[in-house]
Design an enzyme around this catalytic site. Structure first.
Site, PDB file in Angstrom:
ATOM      1  N   GLN A 146      -4.841  -1.286   9.692  1.00  0.00           N
ATOM      2  CA  GLN A 146      -4.749  -2.622   9.088  1.00  0.00           C
ATOM      3  C   GLN A 146      -5.378  -3.668  10.019  1.00  0.00           C
ATOM      4  O   GLN A 146      -5.029  -3.752  11.195  1.00  0.00           O
ATOM      5  CB  GLN A 146      -3.271  -2.964   8.821  1.00  0.00           C
TER       6      GLN A 146
ATOM      7  N   LYS B   2       0.845  -1.204   0.000  1.00  0.00           N
ATOM      8  CA  LYS B   2       0.000   0.000   0.000  1.00  0.00           C
ATOM      9  C   LYS B   2       0.876   1.249   0.000  1.00  0.00           C
ATOM     10  O   LYS B   2       0.630   2.192  -0.759  1.00  0.00           O
ATOM     11  CB  LYS B   2      -0.927   0.002   1.228  1.00  0.00           C
TER      12      LYS B   2
ATOM     13  N   ASP C 245     -11.238   2.888   4.095  1.00  0.00           N
ATOM     14  CA  ASP C 245     -11.637   1.482   4.007  1.00  0.00           C
ATOM     15  C   ASP C 245     -13.167   1.342   3.952  1.00  0.00           C
ATOM     16  O   ASP C 245     -13.683   0.285   3.610  1.00  0.00           O
ATOM     17  CB  ASP C 245     -11.122   0.710   5.241  1.00  0.00           C
TER      18      ASP C 245
END
Ligand code: NAD
Length: 296
Positions: free
Chosen positions: A98, A54, A121
Site C-alpha cells: 500500500q 480490499k 498493482d
C-alpha cells in the site's frame, strides 16, 4: 444533451461476480484458491480504510486475503524480507504494498522487489515496460477499470481522439498506453500544457486524473464526448464534507454523451480490477487459461 451516466458501482459488481465465478471454478476444478497479500506500513488513516476494504472484498469473492501490518518505523531490510517471503509463497498470487510508504522507505526499490508476475498493482518496472511495448503484463487497476468502462460503453475505441489530463505513473501514463493499445489517438495533457481547454475540446474521450476539484468545466467538453473522472477530492461545501471529481459534473453532463459520477464511477472499479488482476495472476502462475474480459 443530458449525458448517460456510466454506473461504475454496478459495473464493478459485475466484475466482482465474474471474478467470483472464476475463483469458484479454480477451487472446484483445480483445487486452487487465489490469494492476495496486502502489506501496510504505518497507520495512514486513508490507507487503513483502503486495506480494510480490499481485504473484505477479496474474501467476498472467495479468495484468501493475507494482511501484513507493519510498524511505521519498519526498516527497508525488514520490508524487503516480507516481500521476499511473499514472492516465494505459492499460496500468494498477488502482492500489493500500500502506497504511500513512510518517507524513510524507497518506494521504487520496494515495488521493484515484488515478483513482476505477482505485482497486481502493475507498478513494477517490468510491467510498465511490458505494457509500453504491448505485451502481456499486469495492468494498473484504476486505468484498467477506466478502459473496461470505455470498452463496455463504446465497443471499439479505434480511431477515437482521447485526451488524458495528468501524467502520473499510477493513472495518467498507463491510461494513455491502454488507450493507445486500443488504437485511440492519444494526447497526454499536464500542468504545463498550453491552452488546455482547446486540447480537451478536441477529445472524443476525456480522462481527468489531476487531483483538483471540479477543474474541468462543461465548456471544455466537445458535444457528445465521453468523460471519465478519476479524481477523488474531499471538499467542504455549505458546511458539509463532499466528495467531488476533477470535472464539474453538472456542466460537463450537459455537454457530454456519457460521464462517470464521483462517487460511484471510477472509484469502485479500482478494487474490482485488483481482484481481477489477482485471479489473472493465479491462472498465469498455474498455466491455466486466463479469464476473458478481465484483462486489457
Ligand atoms: P498525481 O498528483 O500523481 O498527478 C496529477 C497529475 O495532474 C500530474 O501529472 C500533473 O501534471 C497534472 N496536473 C496538475 N495540475 C494540473 C493542471 N492545472 N492542469 C493539467 N494537469 C495538471 O495524481 P494521481 O495519483 O494521478 O491522481 C489523480 C487524481 O485521481 C486524484 O484526485 C486521486 O485521488 C485520484 N485517484 C483516484 C483513484 C480511484 O480509484 N478512483 C485512483 C488513483 C487516483
Amino acid at each position: 444533451m443530458a449525458a448517460n451516466i456510466i454506473d461504475g458501482k454496478a459495473f464493478a459488481a459485475t466484475v466482482r461476480e465474474k471474478v467470483a465465478g472464476h475463483v469458484a471454478r479454480l477451487k472446484e476444478e483445480h483445487g486452487i484458491t487465489p490469494g492476495l497479500a496486502v502489506v501496510l506500513v504505518g497507520e495512514d488513516p486513508a490507507s487503513q480504510v483502503y486495506v480494510r476494504s480490499k481485504g473484505k472484498q477479496t474474501v467476498e469473492v472467495g479468495m484468501n486475503s493475507y494482511e501484513h501490518k507493519l510498524d511505521a518505523a519498519t526498516s527497508e531490510a525488514d520490508l524487503l524480507a516480507v516481500v521476499d517471503q511473499l514472492n516465494n509463497d505459492p499460496n500468494v498470487h498477488g502482492i500489493l504494498v500500500q502506497l504511500p510508504l513512510p518517507g524513510h522507505l524507497n518506494e521504487d526499490l520496494i515495488i521493484n522487489s515484488i515478483a513482476p508476475e505477482k505485482d497486481v498493482d502493475g507498478f513494477h518496472i517490468s510491467n510498465v515496460g511490458l505494457l509500453g511495448t504491448g505485451q502481456k503484463s499486469m495492468v494498473p487497476c484504476t486505468p484498467l477499470g477506466c478502459l473496461m468502462m470505455l470498452r463496455d460503453y463504446h465497443g471499439s475505441l479505434s480511431g477515437m481522439d482521447a485526451v488524458v489530463i495528468g501524467r502520473s505513473n499510477i493513472v495518467g501514463k498507463p491510461m494513455a498506453q491502454l488507450l493507445l493499445g486500443d488504437s485511440c489517438t492519444v494526447t497526454i495533457a499536464h500542468s504545463r500544457t498550453k491552452d488546455l481547454p482547446e486540447v480537451v475540446r478536441r477529445a472524443d474521450i476525456v480522462v481527468a486524473a489531476v487531483g483538483r476539484p471540479e477543474m474541468v468545466p462543461g465548456d471544455w467538453i466537445k458535444e457528445g464526448a465521453t468523460v471519465i473522472d478519476v479524481g477523488i477530492n474531499r471538499i467542504e461545501r455549505d458546511g458539509k464534507n463532499k466528495l467531488v471529481g476533477d470535472v464539474d459534473f453538472a456542466s460537463c453532463a450537459e455537454r457530454a454523451g456519457a460521464i462517470t459520477p464521483v462517487p460511484g464511477g471510477v472509484g469502485p472499479m479500482t478494487i474490482a480490477c485488483l481482484l481481477a488482476n489477482t485471479v489473472t495472476a493465479c491462472c498465469r502462475a498455474n498455466g491455466l487459461a486466463e479469464p476473458e474480459g478481465l484483462t486489457a
